[in-house]
Design a protein around this motif. Structure first.
Motif, mmCIF file in Angstrom:
data_model
loop_
_atom_site.group_PDB
_atom_site.id
_atom_site.type_symbol
_atom_site.label_atom_id
_atom_site.label_comp_id
_atom_site.label_asym_id
_atom_site.label_seq_id
_atom_site.Cartn_x
_atom_site.Cartn_y
_atom_site.Cartn_z
ATOM 1 N N ASP A 83 -51.436 -67.414 -7.110
ATOM 2 C CA ASP A 83 -50.437 -68.248 -6.436
ATOM 3 C C ASP A 83 -49.546 -67.457 -5.489
ATOM 4 O OD1 ASP A 83 -51.121 -70.755 -7.612
ATOM 5 O OD2 ASP A 83 -50.181 -70.096 -9.477
ATOM 6 N N SER A 84 -49.891 -66.225 -5.199
ATOM 7 C CA SER A 84 -49.054 -65.427 -4.303
ATOM 8 C C SER A 84 -49.258 -65.881 -2.861
ATOM 9 C CB SER A 84 -49.392 -63.950 -4.432
ATOM 10 O OG SER A 84 -50.678 -63.684 -3.887
ATOM 11 N N PRO A 85 -48.264 -65.643 -1.987
ATOM 12 C CA PRO A 85 -48.423 -66.012 -0.574
ATOM 13 C C PRO A 85 -49.646 -65.367 0.068
ATOM 14 C CG PRO A 85 -46.125 -65.494 -1.055
ATOM 15 C CD PRO A 85 -46.906 -65.129 -2.283
ATOM 16 N N GLY A 86 -49.948 -64.118 -0.305
ATOM 17 C CA GLY A 86 -51.112 -63.439 0.257
ATOM 18 C C GLY A 86 -52.417 -64.109 -0.128
ATOM 19 N N VAL A 87 -52.509 -64.560 -1.388
ATOM 20 C CA VAL A 87 -53.712 -65.249 -1.858
ATOM 21 C C VAL A 87 -53.876 -66.576 -1.132
ATOM 22 C CG1 VAL A 87 -54.733 -66.447 -3.834
ATOM 23 C CG2 VAL A 87 -53.832 -64.133 -4.112
ATOM 24 N N HIS A 88 -52.768 -67.326 -1.006
ATOM 25 C CA HIS A 88 -52.837 -68.608 -0.297
ATOM 26 C C HIS A 88 -53.257 -68.415 1.161
ATOM 27 C CE1 HIS A 88 -51.488 -70.894 -3.628
ATOM 28 N NE2 HIS A 88 -50.229 -70.500 -3.601
ATOM 29 N N LEU A 89 -52.743 -67.360 1.798
ATOM 30 C CA LEU A 89 -53.085 -67.086 3.193
ATOM 31 C C LEU A 89 -54.578 -66.840 3.343
ATOM 32 C CD1 LEU A 89 -52.261 -66.460 6.132
ATOM 33 C CD2 LEU A 89 -51.868 -64.088 5.417
ATOM 34 N N THR A 90 -55.149 -66.053 2.431
ATOM 35 C CA THR A 90 -56.578 -65.730 2.502
ATOM 36 C C THR A 90 -57.450 -66.955 2.223
ATOM 37 O OG1 THR A 90 -56.089 -63.479 1.770
ATOM 38 C CG2 THR A 90 -58.367 -64.201 1.615
ATOM 39 N N ASN A 91 -56.977 -67.828 1.324
ATOM 40 C CA ASN A 91 -57.768 -69.016 0.959
ATOM 41 C C ASN A 91 -57.728 -70.114 2.011
ATOM 42 O OD1 ASN A 91 -58.646 -67.904 -1.435
ATOM 43 N ND2 ASN A 91 -56.980 -68.762 -2.653
ATOM 44 N N ARG A 92 -56.792 -70.051 2.947
ATOM 45 C CA ARG A 92 -56.752 -71.016 4.047
ATOM 46 C C ARG A 92 -57.719 -70.520 5.117
ATOM 47 N NH1 ARG A 92 -50.994 -70.608 2.955
ATOM 48 N NH2 ARG A 92 -50.738 -69.151 4.681
ATOM 49 N N ARG A 93 -58.927 -71.056 5.113
ATOM 50 C CA ARG A 93 -59.943 -70.444 5.947
ATOM 51 C C ARG A 93 -61.113 -71.396 6.183
ATOM 52 N NH1 ARG A 93 -61.764 -69.841 0.861
ATOM 53 N NH2 ARG A 93 -63.938 -69.266 0.523
ATOM 54 N N VAL A 94 -62.026 -70.948 6.998
ATOM 55 C CA VAL A 94 -63.377 -71.493 7.028
ATOM 56 C C VAL A 94 -64.314 -70.358 6.622
ATOM 57 C CG1 VAL A 94 -62.909 -73.214 8.809
ATOM 58 C CG2 VAL A 94 -63.739 -70.937 9.465
ATOM 59 N N SER A 95 -65.388 -70.709 5.956
ATOM 60 C CA SER A 95 -66.462 -69.741 5.712
ATOM 61 C C SER A 95 -67.663 -70.190 6.535
ATOM 62 C CB SER A 95 -66.809 -69.660 4.225
ATOM 63 O OG SER A 95 -67.149 -70.933 3.703
ATOM 64 N N ILE A 96 -68.280 -69.242 7.202
ATOM 65 C CA ILE A 96 -69.356 -69.586 8.138
ATOM 66 C C ILE A 96 -70.619 -68.821 7.762
ATOM 67 C CG2 ILE A 96 -70.082 -69.600 10.552
ATOM 68 C CD1 ILE A 96 -67.197 -69.822 11.368
ATOM 69 N N GLU A 97 -71.695 -69.569 7.608
ATOM 70 C CA GLU A 97 -72.997 -68.984 7.337
ATOM 71 C C GLU A 97 -73.871 -69.087 8.582
ATOM 72 O OE1 GLU A 97 -74.493 -69.349 3.027
ATOM 73 O OE2 GLU A 97 -73.515 -71.260 3.450
ATOM 74 N N ILE A 98 -74.711 -68.082 8.780
ATOM 75 C CA ILE A 98 -75.606 -68.048 9.926
ATOM 76 C C ILE A 98 -76.991 -68.457 9.462
ATOM 77 C CG2 ILE A 98 -76.618 -66.619 11.739
ATOM 78 C CD1 ILE A 98 -73.397 -65.518 10.106
ATOM 79 N N LEU A 99 -77.566 -69.430 10.123
ATOM 80 C CA LEU A 99 -78.879 -69.962 9.751
ATOM 81 C C LEU A 99 -79.857 -69.786 10.900
ATOM 82 C CD1 LEU A 99 -77.652 -73.384 8.325
ATOM 83 C CD2 LEU A 99 -78.022 -71.284 7.030
#
Length: 275
Positions: free
Chosen positions: A241-257
């Motif tokens: 629940d730390s601000p750093g963890v929340h910052l990292t979890n706000r994201r997109v993950s992109i896979e290359i196909l």
């Protein structure tokens, strides 16, 4: 007896080092060294030992898929699975047990999906090495480069779909590569942190994925080469629940196909990754 057996298995697995070389017809990307400390007979088994055992089992699953030819039929998926396996090993070495457990769940799901794809493909034809392995090696390097370029940290602000300017620059660079390598597509998954309610987080994550797609299109990537989806807060990159963890979890993950249809000579038998 059970403890002794687990100790023996863990110790033997820890000695294994899976190395492949493209010159001998194998993947150039290696697993990192994961020589986890062995468990002594008098020591209690803690949660970290179970996770290390799970890591080794998952590694064996990935190894078996590689040996069956997944590296030739699904090179992007295998390259990114090895990246994930290495990430989990680093988390275990650093004592980040919650993060490792979460990534193991994701890895097992991906490998199971790859298993199903392999069974379907190999029921029709064999996955064999391409004739031009030097060109294939370059193909894998491009996939690896794009993966790291598109999955950096610090992408979005709290409760926002506006993209960090640094990440916008990464998207522009990625499009420059993708315009050259037209046999590659992107699958974008939107994520949110755990603040807020589940419904809104799902919508926010979807909006983030679509915002990234929008910028990719602005930079010149064809819309048909991009798919988007949302998992909301359900697959955090890190627990906490730390601000750093929340910052990292706000994201997109992109896979290359790899695209289903291509004129590239890398896949002479017509084996491609996109379903």
């Amino acid at each position: 007896m059970h403890v002794a057996l687990i100790v023996l298995i863990l110790t033997c697995f820890g000695c294994a080092n899976f190395t492949k070389n493209i010159g001998t017809g194998e993947l150039v990307k290696n697993y990192i060294s994961a020589t986890f400390s062995p468990v002594m007979p008098h020591e209690p088994l803690g949660p970290e030992h179970g996770l290390r055992f799970d890591w080794q089992i998952t590694k064996l699953h990935l190894d078996s898929l590689v040996q069956e030819g997944a590296k030739w039929c699904f090179p992007a998926a295998v390259t990114q699975a090895i990246e994930k396996q290495n990430r989990i090993a680093r988390e275990l070495e650093a004592g980040l047990l919650l993060d490792a457990a979460n990534d193991l769940l994701i890895q097992r799901k991906r490998l199971n999906e790859l298993d199903i794809q392999m069974n379907y493909v190999t029921s029709e034809i064999r996955c064999t090495p391409p004739p031009n392995q030097s060109e294939f090696h370059q193909h894998l390097e491009i996939i690896d480069q794009l993966f790291h370029m598109l999955n950096i940290d610090n992408q979005f602000a709290h409760n926002s779909i506006e993209i960090n300017p640094k990440y916008i620059g990464q998207l522009a660079q990625a499009v420059n590569l993708l315009r050259i390598h037209k046999n590659l597509e992107l699958s974008i998954t939107g994520h949110s942190d755990s603040t807020g309610d589940e419904k809104n987080n799902h919508k926010l994550a979807m909006a983030r994925a679509n915002q990234v797609k929008r910028y990719l299109i602005i930079f010149g990537l064809e819309p048909l080469r991009i798919t988007t989806k949302s998992v909301g807060e359900t697959l955090p990159l890190f627990e906490g629940d730390s601000p750093g963890v929340h910052l990292t979890n706000r994201r997109v993950s992109i896979e290359i196909l790899s695209m289903k249809k291509s004129n590239t000579s890398l896949f002479p038998r017509g084996i491609y990754e996109r379903e």
